[in-house]
Design a protein around this motif. Structure first.
Motif, short mmCIF file in Angstrom:
data_model
loop_
_atom_site.label_atom_id
_atom_site.label_comp_id
_atom_site.label_asym_id
_atom_site.label_seq_id
_atom_site.Cartn_x
_atom_site.Cartn_y
_atom_site.Cartn_z
N ASP A 75 -5.95 8.15 7.91
CA ASP A 75 -4.97 7.18 8.40
C ASP A 75 -4.71 6.07 7.39
O ASP A 75 -3.56 5.64 7.21
N ASN A 76 -5.78 5.58 6.73
CA ASN A 76 -5.59 4.49 5.78
C ASN A 76 -4.83 4.96 4.53
O ASN A 76 -4.04 4.20 3.95
N PHE A 77 -5.02 6.20 4.12
CA PHE A 77 -4.29 6.76 2.98
C PHE A 77 -2.79 6.88 3.33
O PHE A 77 -1.93 6.52 2.53
N ASP A 78 -2.51 7.37 4.53
CA ASP A 78 -1.12 7.51 4.96
C ASP A 78 -0.42 6.16 5.02
O ASP A 78 0.73 6.03 4.60
N LEU A 247 -8.37 2.90 -3.22
CA LEU A 247 -7.16 3.55 -3.70
C LEU A 247 -6.04 2.51 -3.68
O LEU A 247 -5.64 2.06 -2.60
N ARG A 248 -5.55 2.11 -4.86
CA ARG A 248 -4.48 1.13 -4.96
C ARG A 248 -3.17 1.86 -5.29
O ARG A 248 -3.13 2.63 -6.24
N VAL A 249 -2.13 1.59 -4.54
CA VAL A 249 -0.82 2.18 -4.78
C VAL A 249 -0.04 1.23 -5.68
O VAL A 249 0.37 0.15 -5.26
N LEU A 250 0.15 1.62 -6.94
CA LEU A 250 0.80 0.77 -7.93
C LEU A 250 2.32 0.94 -7.94
O LEU A 250 3.04 0.04 -8.36
N LYS A 251 2.79 2.10 -7.51
CA LYS A 251 4.22 2.39 -7.47
C LYS A 251 4.47 3.33 -6.31
O LYS A 251 3.68 4.24 -6.05
N ASN A 252 5.58 3.12 -5.60
CA ASN A 252 5.88 3.98 -4.46
C ASN A 252 7.38 3.93 -4.16
O ASN A 252 7.91 2.88 -3.80
N ARG A 253 8.05 5.06 -4.34
CA ARG A 253 9.48 5.14 -4.04
C ARG A 253 9.76 5.38 -2.57
O ARG A 253 10.90 5.30 -2.14
N GLU A 259 -0.13 -1.51 -1.82
CA GLU A 259 -0.99 -1.25 -0.67
C GLU A 259 -2.34 -0.70 -1.13
O GLU A 259 -2.50 -0.27 -2.28
N MET A 260 -3.31 -0.70 -0.23
CA MET A 260 -4.66 -0.31 -0.60
C MET A 260 -5.35 0.43 0.54
O MET A 260 -5.13 0.12 1.72
N ALA A 261 -6.17 1.41 0.20
CA ALA A 261 -6.98 2.13 1.17
C ALA A 261 -8.42 2.14 0.68
O ALA A 261 -8.67 2.35 -0.51
N VAL A 262 -9.36 1.90 1.57
CA VAL A 262 -10.78 1.83 1.22
C VAL A 262 -11.51 3.03 1.80
O VAL A 262 -11.30 3.39 2.96
N PHE A 263 -12.36 3.64 0.98
CA PHE A 263 -13.15 4.79 1.39
C PHE A 263 -14.62 4.54 1.13
O PHE A 263 -14.98 3.75 0.23
N ASN A 264 -15.45 5.21 1.89
CA ASN A 264 -16.90 5.16 1.68
C ASN A 264 -17.35 6.55 1.21
O ASN A 264 -17.12 7.54 1.90
N GLN A 272 -13.01 7.36 5.51
CA GLN A 272 -12.09 6.22 5.50
C GLN A 272 -12.72 5.01 6.15
O GLN A 272 -13.45 5.12 7.14
N VAL A 273 -12.47 3.84 5.58
CA VAL A 273 -12.92 2.57 6.14
C VAL A 273 -11.71 1.90 6.75
O VAL A 273 -10.84 1.39 6.05
N LEU A 274 -11.64 1.89 8.08
CA LEU A 274 -10.46 1.40 8.77
C LEU A 274 -10.45 -0.12 8.88
O LEU A 274 -9.40 -0.72 9.08
N ASP A 275 -11.62 -0.75 8.76
CA ASP A 275 -11.70 -2.21 8.81
C ASP A 275 -12.44 -2.71 7.58
O ASP A 275 -13.63 -3.03 7.63
#
Length: 447
Positions: A75-78, A247-253, A259-264, A272-275
């Motif tokens: 979910d955090n990646f999406d 995971l940092r999104v540096l470019k997105n069309r 945006e950023m997503a955190v994983f363990n 995925q780390v939701l909080d």
């Protein structure tokens, strides 16, 4: 029939700049020993007869706002990439060796393979190695096809044969085409391979995830055109010794960038780390001087992190300034401003600043949090456990407003914090916002 002419040129592997002769330092990007020789083939092209092309007025263009997106299973990646994958989207994922790129992409491939056909292409590992990893993380799916090959023509043939919904190419720097004489990883090969995969993805509506290696500075290796060709650029990073990955999104069309997503990272793969806020401040010490909570924004989602400072008497002629997660130059500037406007002597003090968890913070809003942590450690005064601090500090001692102040404050409120020290008059119920416009006001607040 004339033979094709062969020409030698010299190309910088960092930025793609070309030179007629070899040079030790690229004059465009400044990199040393990055220029290497490449052979270019110039073949006579067939005469091209253009078709009649008629542009459309922008008002007549229709777009499906309810464009279906494919979920990755995280979910955090999406959320980070805008809600999921778009058909034909090409994503470039980069990161240090061993950071977990292949593991994450294998898990995403497995999640999609439950309902779609996925082709995982590895140019660095054997099929058996991928099988062992898939077995460990529980990614064995019937619709997940594995190809271990470095030849682009073979890869294109495999794509034509199985017509997948998702392609994973790991990595683009290790694939080569027979149409070029230069070796795999060269600028011309990387450009050709990435453009070919992008062309296939766009024409067939296939989602493509391309792994890009990084150079010693941590940037994506290869020419900048690689980043321009793809739709999304994601940087996968993390500190050694820590289990988390970002995971940092540096470019997105197809969504907002930043945006950023955190994983363990676990022995069963990525979780995925939701909080992330609770993840980073869960072990914060209570009532300890030098510890401050800072609401850090990466994109539109704030994350609470802990900034720590240690101030001690120096035993060296020149006091030490050390930092982890924050630019050292920023520490020196903040220290000089504090000495000038708070009238405190830090010239004989060693100062150490750390962002707990190894996360890197590079936004101006952290200035006030760093200054507060240093002041707290210097005066041996604990900062209230329920207080967060943010704001930019100018050289004249003023505290400036920063972006996303409202969502930072709301994030603090949602995590149970009752006070915020910030350069804003923003009002929020159930939380006290203490307005600070000059750095010297800190003397009254924490006296």
């Amino acid at each position: 029939m004339k033979k094709s002419k062969t020409k030698t040129t010299y190309v910088c592997s960092e930025c793609g700049a070309t030179f007629p002769t070899w040079v030790g330092r690229c004059s465009v990007c400044g990199a040393y020993n990055s220029v290497s020789e490449e052979i270019l083939d110039f073949k006579k092209e067939k005469s091209f007869i253009p078709k009649n092309v008629f542009p459309k007025p922008i008002t007549e263009i229709r777009f499906d706002l309810n464009l279906s997106r494919t979920k990755s299973g995280f979910d955090n990646f999406d959320t980070a990439i805008g809600g999921g994958f778009v058909p034909g989207q090409v994503v470039l994922v980069s990161g240090e060796p061993g950071i977990g790129k292949s593991t994450l992409l294998l898990q995403i491939s497995s999640n999609l393979a439950k309902s779609k056909k996925v082709l995982y292409i590895s140019a660095e590992e054997s099929s058996y190695q991928i099988y062992l990893r898939a077995q460990r993380v529980g990614a064995l799916e019937k619709n997940l096809y594995i190809l271990s090959d470095t030849n682009l023509e073979s890869i294109v043939s495999a794509i034509e044969n199985i017509n997948p919904d998702l392609i994973v190419l790991d990595s683009v720097q290790t694939v080569y085409s027979e149409n070029l004489e230069s070796p795999a990883g060269s600028v011309s090969q990387v450009k050709y391979v990435s453009s070919k995969i992008t062309e296939i993805s766009k024409s067939k509506g296939i989602i493509s995830l391309i792994v890009g290696q990084v150079n010693k500075e941590g940037s994506i290796a290869g020419p900048k055109v690689l980043e321009h060709l793809v739709d999304t650029v994601a940087q996968f990073e993390g500190e050694k010794g820590y289990a988390y990955r970002i995971l940092r999104v540096l470019k997105n069309r197809f969504g907002s960038s930043g945006e950023m997503a955190v994983f363990n990272m676990t022995d069963k793969g990525m979780e995925q780390v939701l909080d992330p806020s609770l993840f980073f401040i869960s072990q914060r010490p209570q009532n300890q001087p030098g510890s401050v909570i800072f609401p850090y924004t990466e994109g539109s989602k704030p994350i609470l992190v802990e900034v720590q400072a240690l101030v001690s008497k120096t035993f060296y002629p020149v006091p030490q300034r050390r930092s982890q997660g924050i630019d050292l130059n920023k520490i020196s500037i903040i220290t000089a401003v504090m000495e000038n406007h708070l009238k405190i002597n830090l010239k004989d003090k060693d100062i150490f600043v750390n962002v707990v968890g190894g996360i890197k913070v590079d936004e101006p809003a952290v200035d006030l949090a760093v200054a507060t942590a240093i002041f707290s450690a210097y005066k041996n005064i604990p900062i209230p456990n329920d207080m967060a601090v943010f704001g930019e500090i100018g050289l004249t001692g003023e505290v400036r407003s920063v972006h996303f102040e409202d969502i930072r404050i709301r994030e603090c409120k949602s995590k149970g914090l009752n006070q915020v020290l910030a350069p804003t008059s923003y009002k929020e119920s159930d939380i006290q916002v203490k307005n600070i416009r000059r750095l010297k006001e800190m003397l009254d607040i924490f006296s």
